[in-house]
Scaffold this motif. Structure first.
Motif, PDB file in Angstrom:
ATOM      1  N   ALA A 136     101.597  -5.144  15.194  1.00 28.48           N
ATOM      2  CA  ALA A 136     100.510  -4.481  15.770  1.00 28.48           C
ATOM      3  C   ALA A 136      99.202  -4.722  15.124  1.00 28.48           C
ATOM      4  CB  ALA A 136     100.495  -2.992  15.737  1.00 28.48           C
ATOM      5  N   LEU A 137      99.229  -5.400  13.781  1.00 24.74           N
ATOM      6  CA  LEU A 137      98.374  -5.798  13.087  1.00 24.74           C
ATOM      7  C   LEU A 137      98.008  -7.094  12.894  1.00 24.74           C
ATOM      8  CD1 LEU A 137      98.359  -2.788  10.493  1.00 24.74           C
ATOM      9  CD2 LEU A 137      97.017  -2.936  12.518  1.00 24.74           C
ATOM     10  N   VAL A 138      98.781  -8.077  13.010  1.00 24.17           N
ATOM     11  CA  VAL A 138      98.769  -9.591  12.702  1.00 24.17           C
ATOM     12  C   VAL A 138      98.529 -10.340  13.798  1.00 24.17           C
ATOM     13  CG1 VAL A 138      99.697 -11.498  11.531  1.00 24.17           C
ATOM     14  CG2 VAL A 138      99.900  -9.110  10.521  1.00 24.17           C
ATOM     15  N   ARG A 139      97.331 -10.914  14.028  1.00 23.95           N
ATOM     16  CA  ARG A 139      97.257 -11.918  15.251  1.00 23.95           C
ATOM     17  C   ARG A 139      98.054 -12.982  15.256  1.00 23.95           C
ATOM     18  NH1 ARG A 139      90.921 -11.357  16.041  1.00 23.95           N
ATOM     19  NH2 ARG A 139      90.925  -9.515  17.040  1.00 23.95           N
ATOM     20  N   ASP A 140      98.387 -13.688  14.077  1.00 24.25           N
ATOM     21  CA  ASP A 140      99.144 -14.805  14.040  1.00 24.25           C
ATOM     22  C   ASP A 140      99.962 -14.723  12.987  1.00 24.25           C
ATOM     23  OD1 ASP A 140     100.010 -17.392  13.803  1.00 24.25           O
ATOM     24  OD2 ASP A 140      98.330 -18.487  13.284  1.00 24.25           O
ATOM     25  N   PRO A 141     101.309 -14.527  13.322  1.00 24.84           N
ATOM     26  CA  PRO A 141     102.411 -13.980  12.366  1.00 24.84           C
ATOM     27  C   PRO A 141     102.733 -15.419  11.470  1.00 24.84           C
ATOM     28  CG  PRO A 141     103.194 -13.225  14.296  1.00 24.84           C
ATOM     29  CD  PRO A 141     101.745 -14.064  14.684  1.00 24.84           C
ATOM     30  N   LEU A 142     102.697 -16.761  11.966  1.00 27.86           N
ATOM     31  CA  LEU A 142     103.018 -17.895  11.217  1.00 27.86           C
ATOM     32  C   LEU A 142     101.817 -17.904  10.169  1.00 27.86           C
ATOM     33  CD1 LEU A 142     104.386 -20.418  10.694  1.00 27.86           C
ATOM     34  CD2 LEU A 142     103.228 -21.408  12.210  1.00 27.86           C
ATOM     35  N   GLN A 143     100.493 -17.893  10.279  1.00 27.22           N
ATOM     36  CA  GLN A 143      99.548 -17.931   9.247  1.00 27.22           C
ATOM     37  C   GLN A 143      99.674 -16.763   8.232  1.00 27.22           C
ATOM     38  OE1 GLN A 143      95.674 -17.459  10.942  1.00 27.22           O
ATOM     39  NE2 GLN A 143      94.526 -18.161   9.078  1.00 27.22           N
ATOM     40  N   PHE A 144      99.942 -15.547   8.781  1.00 22.44           N
ATOM     41  CA  PHE A 144     100.271 -14.484   7.908  1.00 22.44           C
ATOM     42  C   PHE A 144     101.218 -14.624   6.874  1.00 22.44           C
ATOM     43  CE2 PHE A 144     102.648 -10.511   7.127  1.00 22.44           C
ATOM     44  CZ  PHE A 144     101.514  -9.580   6.254  1.00 22.44           C
ATOM     45  N   PHE A 145     102.471 -15.027   7.224  1.00 26.27           N
ATOM     46  CA  PHE A 145     103.628 -15.187   6.393  1.00 26.27           C
ATOM     47  C   PHE A 145     103.623 -16.551   5.560  1.00 26.27           C
ATOM     48  CE2 PHE A 145     105.526 -12.154   9.478  1.00 26.27           C
ATOM     49  CZ  PHE A 145     105.941 -11.247   8.344  1.00 26.27           C
ATOM     50  N   SER A 146     102.862 -17.492   6.204  1.00 23.41           N
ATOM     51  CA  SER A 146     102.253 -18.647   5.166  1.00 23.41           C
ATOM     52  C   SER A 146     101.485 -17.987   4.234  1.00 23.41           C
ATOM     53  CB  SER A 146     101.765 -19.617   5.813  1.00 23.41           C
ATOM     54  OG  SER A 146     102.506 -20.170   6.993  1.00 23.41           O
ATOM     55  N   PHE A 147     100.481 -17.305   4.165  1.00 21.06           N
ATOM     56  CA  PHE A 147      99.383 -16.877   3.443  1.00 21.06           C
ATOM     57  C   PHE A 147     100.374 -15.976   2.351  1.00 21.06           C
ATOM     58  CE2 PHE A 147      96.986 -13.520   1.595  1.00 21.06           C
ATOM     59  CZ  PHE A 147      96.106 -14.317   0.800  1.00 21.06           C
ATOM     60  N   LEU A 148     101.397 -15.033   2.995  1.00 23.88           N
ATOM     61  CA  LEU A 148     101.876 -14.389   1.999  1.00 23.88           C
ATOM     62  C   LEU A 148     103.059 -15.113   1.023  1.00 23.88           C
ATOM     63  CD1 LEU A 148     102.543 -11.349   1.191  1.00 23.88           C
ATOM     64  CD2 LEU A 148     104.332 -11.329   3.037  1.00 23.88           C
ATOM     65  N   GLY A 149     103.619 -15.977   1.552  1.00 23.02           N
ATOM     66  CA  GLY A 149     104.438 -17.008   0.905  1.00 23.02           C
ATOM     67  C   GLY A 149     103.884 -17.651  -0.195  1.00 23.02           C
ATOM     68  N   TYR A 196     100.848 -16.783  -1.417  1.00 22.66           N
ATOM     69  CA  TYR A 196     100.413 -15.693  -2.602  1.00 22.66           C
ATOM     70  C   TYR A 196     101.415 -15.214  -3.449  1.00 22.66           C
ATOM     71  CZ  TYR A 196      98.429 -11.066  -3.889  1.00 22.66           C
ATOM     72  OH  TYR A 196      98.054  -9.941  -4.600  1.00 22.66           O
ATOM     73  N   VAL A 197     102.758 -15.103  -3.111  1.00 28.22           N
ATOM     74  CA  VAL A 197     103.878 -14.774  -3.770  1.00 28.22           C
ATOM     75  C   VAL A 197     104.117 -15.599  -4.787  1.00 28.22           C
ATOM     76  CG1 VAL A 197     106.208 -14.005  -3.985  1.00 28.22           C
ATOM     77  CG2 VAL A 197     104.564 -12.802  -2.186  1.00 28.22           C
ATOM     78  N   LEU A 198     104.402 -17.139  -4.263  1.00 26.17           N
ATOM     79  CA  LEU A 198     104.579 -18.131  -5.193  1.00 26.17           C
ATOM     80  C   LEU A 198     103.443 -18.500  -6.295  1.00 26.17           C
ATOM     81  CD1 LEU A 198     106.245 -20.598  -5.853  1.00 26.17           C
ATOM     82  CD2 LEU A 198     104.918 -21.685  -4.119  1.00 26.17           C
ATOM     83  N   LEU A 199     102.146 -18.306  -5.818  1.00 24.59           N
ATOM     84  CA  LEU A 199     101.178 -18.583  -6.942  1.00 24.59           C
ATOM     85  C   LEU A 199     100.903 -17.262  -7.959  1.00 24.59           C
ATOM     86  CD1 LEU A 199      98.352 -20.157  -4.579  1.00 24.59           C
ATOM     87  CD2 LEU A 199     100.131 -21.346  -6.165  1.00 24.59           C
ATOM     88  N   LEU A 200     101.067 -16.060  -7.738  1.00 20.44           N
ATOM     89  CA  LEU A 200     101.057 -15.122  -8.452  1.00 20.44           C
ATOM     90  C   LEU A 200     102.214 -14.633  -8.982  1.00 20.44           C
ATOM     91  CD1 LEU A 200      98.270 -13.050  -6.777  1.00 20.44           C
ATOM     92  CD2 LEU A 200      98.090 -14.572  -8.891  1.00 20.44           C
ATOM     93  N   GLY A 201     103.345 -14.573  -8.149  1.00 20.32           N
ATOM     94  CA  GLY A 201     104.763 -14.174  -8.725  1.00 20.32           C
ATOM     95  C   GLY A 201     105.283 -15.220  -9.380  1.00 20.32           C
ATOM     96  N   GLY A 202     105.144 -16.293  -9.401  1.00 25.69           N
ATOM     97  CA  GLY A 202     105.953 -17.211 -10.052  1.00 25.69           C
ATOM     98  C   GLY A 202     105.580 -17.477 -11.475  1.00 25.69           C
TER      99      GLY A 202
END
Length: 159
Positions: free
Chosen positions: A100-113, A115-121
């Motif tokens: 419902a909230l994400v227009r482009d799921p590929l862009q959303f999950f790419s950013f999320l990945g 983000y997790v890699l850069l901050l979580g790693g």
């Protein structure tokens, strides 16, 4: 999204209180609740293929439950089953919210990945480095073949 993490946490808690088979069967029903939620909340159309998928999911769940008669872990508990069902509902809510909230799921999950890699790693590296239980890199005991398989699984299995 906190809903996703609530689903992951509640699944772990529920799994500790019930059998693996029960938790698996209950969590596979999230596809049914996601389908019904998409019909009700997102007004998505249904089709014969989608209803067939729901029927196959329920049939598979019933067949798996037949094999749960011989316990291979903790005795199934209705509390653990209920918590696993709550996990399935959280996961369904997560999928519906993303839809419902994400227009482009590929862009959303790419950013999320990223983000997790850069901050979580770095955060995990620091935690491992300063942990009293840290005894060197955990991957040191893995063969090169296992490391390559883990890398390929991480890169290709989630695509």
């Amino acid at each position: 999204m906190p809903v996703f993490f609530a689903g992951q946490w509640s699944y772990g808690v529920g799994l500790a209180m019930t059998s693996v088979t029960s938790s698996t069967v209950i969590c596979t029903t999230s596809s049914v609740t996601t389908f019904l939620g998409s019909r009700y909340f997102l007004s998505e159309p249904s089709s014969a293929k989608k209803w067939l998928g729901v029927l196959l999911c329920i049939t598979g769940a019933v067949l798996l439950l037949q094999g749960d008669r011989a316990p291979s872990g903790p005795a199934p508990s209705w509390v653990g089953d209920l918590i696993c069902w709550l996990s399935a509902l959280f996961y369904s809510a997560y999928v519906l919210l993303v839809r419902a909230l994400v227009r482009d799921p590929l862009q959303f999950f790419s950013f999320l990945g990223a983000y997790v890699l850069l901050l979580g790693g770095p955060a995990v590296a620091l935690l491992l480095h300063f942990s009293p239980a840290y005894a060197g890199p955990f991957w040191a005991s893995f063969s090169p073949e296992v490391l390559w398989l883990l890398l390929l699984t991480g890169l290709l299995d989630n695509a």
